[in-house]
Design a protein around this motif. Structure first.
Motif, short mmCIF file in Angstrom:
data_model
loop_
_atom_site.label_atom_id
_atom_site.label_comp_id
_atom_site.label_asym_id
_atom_site.label_seq_id
_atom_site.Cartn_x
_atom_site.Cartn_y
_atom_site.Cartn_z
N LEU A 1 -2.00 19.30 -3.43
CA LEU A 1 -2.86 19.07 -4.46
C LEU A 1 -2.70 17.43 -5.02
O LEU A 1 -3.73 16.89 -5.10
CB LEU A 1 -2.91 19.97 -5.67
CG LEU A 1 -3.41 21.13 -5.55
CD1 LEU A 1 -2.87 22.01 -6.59
CD2 LEU A 1 -4.84 21.10 -5.45
N GLN B 1 -3.99 15.44 -2.16
CA GLN B 1 -5.50 15.71 -1.70
C GLN B 1 -5.46 16.31 -0.40
O GLN B 1 -6.35 16.07 0.44
CB GLN B 1 -6.46 14.40 -1.99
CG GLN B 1 -6.18 13.88 -3.34
CD GLN B 1 -7.10 12.81 -3.56
OE1 GLN B 1 -8.59 13.13 -3.16
NE2 GLN B 1 -6.92 11.66 -3.93
N ARG C 1 -8.58 20.52 -4.22
CA ARG C 1 -8.67 20.18 -5.46
C ARG C 1 -10.08 20.37 -6.07
O ARG C 1 -11.21 20.55 -5.39
CB ARG C 1 -8.75 18.62 -5.53
CG ARG C 1 -7.43 17.95 -5.38
CD ARG C 1 -7.33 16.44 -4.94
NE ARG C 1 -7.92 15.65 -5.98
CZ ARG C 1 -7.63 14.95 -6.82
NH1 ARG C 1 -6.08 14.93 -6.50
NH2 ARG C 1 -7.74 14.15 -7.75
N CYS D 1 -2.86 21.82 -10.43
CA CYS D 1 -4.51 21.45 -10.25
C CYS D 1 -4.95 20.86 -11.46
O CYS D 1 -6.18 20.12 -11.52
CB CYS D 1 -5.13 22.67 -9.88
SG CYS D 1 -5.76 23.89 -10.94
N ALA E 1 -4.47 17.18 -11.10
CA ALA E 1 -5.42 16.77 -10.02
C ALA E 1 -6.50 16.34 -10.45
O ALA E 1 -7.12 15.62 -10.11
CB ALA E 1 -5.15 17.82 -8.75
N ARG E 2 -7.20 17.62 -11.08
CA ARG E 2 -8.51 17.11 -11.36
C ARG E 2 -8.65 16.24 -12.38
O ARG E 2 -10.07 15.53 -12.70
CB ARG E 2 -9.04 18.60 -12.22
CG ARG E 2 -9.10 19.87 -11.40
CD ARG E 2 -10.02 20.86 -12.17
NE ARG E 2 -9.38 21.31 -13.41
CZ ARG E 2 -8.49 22.23 -13.39
NH1 ARG E 2 -8.03 22.87 -12.48
NH2 ARG E 2 -8.18 22.41 -14.71
#
Length: 229
Positions: free
Chosen positions: A121, A124, A144, A223, A226-227
């Motif tokens: 994550l 990517q 993602r 995540c 990651a977002r």
């Protein structure tokens, strides 16, 4: 569905899940595969590690797998890495992968599965993660923007509750089903299909699949971070 020219897959683990996953990728037309495993072929595992024969016993799994895959498709580019993955070498390995690589986490180590989830994550890299014990298993594509492995389970079970395959056993047919399922999800990710975020679980005694598609957890340390980037 063909993986198409240039499709590269990084398969972590060449055992009960990794063997059928590798066969599935080759059958789908993968152009390049990197295989990572530290172990050797053991006669006691041949019932579920379908790439190998008794002639391969004692040989490094990655080397035996490379020979077998190239015999099925001489055009296939295969890189074999005999390596025990840990917190020190996982991130550098993932960082050196070419753009568009799809990762398949096929080990039997819960801690490693979550480590791979987090690192993919952050970098990517699309991921397919699977697990199998006895006659049950589950698979999930991670990308993602969708619920990840930590959204589902938060973290691996405590070490004292983790049951290795060598003790609890794995049905060879169950490993084969889940491994091919992982390959199909990986090919779908490569093709841009919306398969990420769903966890499929199956009990092979009944062959009744279960499907869970939760929303991403806002406080997920993998995540969620990651977002926000």
């Amino acid at each position: 569905m063909s993986a198409g020219p240039g499709g590269h897959y990084l398969v972590l683990g060449a055992g009960g899940l990794g063997c059928p996953a590798l066969l599935g990728l080759v059958s789908a037309g993968a152009a390049a595969i990197t295989i990572v495993d530290h172990d050797v072929v053991d006669a006691s595992n041949l019932q579920r590690q379908v790439l190998y024969t008794t002639a391969d016993v004692g040989m490094a799994k990655v080397d035996a797998a490379k020979v077998r895959l190239r015999s099925r498709d001489p055009r296939l580019h295969v890189r074999a890495l005999r390596l025990r993955l840990d917190a020190t070498n996982l991130a550098p390995l993932l960082a050196e992968q070419p753009p568009g690589t799809i990762v398949l986490e096929c080990s039997d180590a819960p801690d490693l599965k979550f480590m791979v989830n987090d690192t993919c994550l952050a970098g990517q890299l699309p991921l397919v993660v699977g697990g199998v014990q006895r006659w049950r298993g589950q698979v999930q594509a991670v990308q993602r923007g969708h619920a990840c492995l930590r959204c589902m389970f938060e973290g691996p079970p405590p070490t004292e509750l983790q049951e290795p395959c060598s003790l609890v056993g794995v049905m060879g047919a169950a490993a084969g089903l889940l491994g091919f399922w992982m390959a199909q999800l990986a090919v779908a990710l490569h093709a841009g299909e919306p398969v990420a975020g769903t966890l499929w679980a199956i009990d092979t005694r009944t062959l009744l699949p279960q499907q869970m598609r939760p929303r991403p957890r806002p406080d997920c340390p993998a995540c969620g971070a990651a977002r926000s980037t």
